[in-house]
Enzyme design. Structure first.
Site: not given
Length: 338
Positions: A142, A66, A185, A172-173, A255, A74
């Site tokens: 985002r 990601d 999450h 996504k998503h 996901d 990351r």
């Protein structure tokens, strides 16, 4: 293609343990995914990625990450610049459309330079979710914008920038996380919008970019379509909306199974994802006991899913000859000017 199981798996640390190598060799995931816990410095990441591929005997095994920019990134300096969030590109686009499109393409192209140097070949980007007022900020900045047409334009530019850099994009998503009132999450979001609202707003970018090679599902319940199951495990959402209405016939991955939006043990989660119609199960956190349970219920990648996987890999190019230093300087000037 060597036979693989229909799953993408993570790893716990900076290098593979003997147990991880043996497990991957026995269970043959189709691909792998990296997180910040897997990243320290350049040679270490290169070695980790190579050992993942070696463990399953497939040099073409995709390795995902990601790498969006902003808070979801990351790779950090010195392995990659700190890139702006997608909403910043939306601001550039609002002031100057051509500059915005170029900035989105360039940022994705720069991701391509950063990732390919390390052996990483797939980026979970572009984010095509379109937030609405009052939604949870798990998507927030985002997203490129709060209007579908801007998201389409910048999402297309970003996808093309990645592919020009030899990196597979994963939109996504699908079919849209922008309206969710919770962070998937942590909990299962429920969206009460009507089908007309979803068609006019949420589905639009995915339909416009339905030719991209890969997509990731949303762990979101759309009450107007299937009030019982999130998109990830819903045959109704996947078959009637993602495949038919949106028209996406590419490779569809879930996901992360580790997210709290899903319920049940890992074996039943994996079974539900595949029964719902996803081509691939994604399990990210690298916990061995959980991966073992996922693998128990994940079959070989076969039939139409295998064909989609081969088509996705075939879209992976070597890069377009762009000069990195020139691209970085141009990108910096466009973002600074905004």
């Amino acid at each position: 293609m060597t036979e693989s199981k229909a799953m993408i798996l993570g790893a716990k640390g900076l290098s593979l343990t003997a147990d991880e190598k043996a497990f991957y060799a026995a269970e043959r995931p189709w691909g792998f995914i990296l997180f910040a816990r897997n990243i320290a410095e350049r040679e270490q990441v290169i070695d980790l990625v190579a050992s993942m591929r070696e463990s399953i005997g497939r040099s073409d095994a995709p390795v995902f990450i990601d790498q969006e920019g902003g808070r979801v990134q990351r790779l950090r300096p010195p392995l990659a610049d700190n890139y702006p969030e997608a909403a910043k590109l939306g601001e550039v686009y609002r002031r100057d459309r051509e500059a915005g499109l170029r900035a989105a393409w360039l940022m994705a192209r720069l991701h391509g330079f950063d990732l390919r140097k390390l052996g990483i070949t797939a980026d979970c980007l572009p984010v095509l979710d379109v937030p609405v007022e009052g939604a949870h900020d798990v998507i927030g900045n985002r997203a490129f914008a709060k209007d579908p047409q801007t998201v389409i334009a910048l999402g297309r530019a970003a996808a093309e920038g990645l592919m020009a850099g030899g990196v597979l994009p994963v939109m996504k998503h699908v079919p849209g996380h922008g309206r969710a009132g919770a962070d998937s999450h942590k909990a299962l979001p429920r969206v009460s919008a009507t089908m007309d609202e979803l068609r006019a707003h949420d589905f639009v970018p995915f339909k416009a970019l339905n030719d991209l090679p890969m997509a990731m599902t949303a762990h979101v319940v759309y009450e107007a379509i299937d009030p019982e199951r999130p998109a990830t495990t819903s045959t109704k959402v996947i078959n009637e909306i993602i495949r038919q209405e949106i028209g996406f016939d590419g490779l569809l991955m879930s996901d992360d199974l580790s997210m709290n939006a899903l319920s049940g043990d890992y074996r039943s989660r994996a079974e539900a994802v595949l029964a719902g119609g996803c081509d691939l199960v994604l399990h990210c956190d690298g916990t061995m006991g959980d991966m073992i349970e996922v693998a128990k219920s994940t079959p070989e990648l076969s039939g139409r899913s295998s064909q989609r996987a081969q088509t996705a890999l075939a879209a992976l190019g070597a890069g377009d000859g762009t000069e990195e230093a020139v691209a970085r300087a141009e990108f910096d000037s466009l973002v600074r000017a905004a």
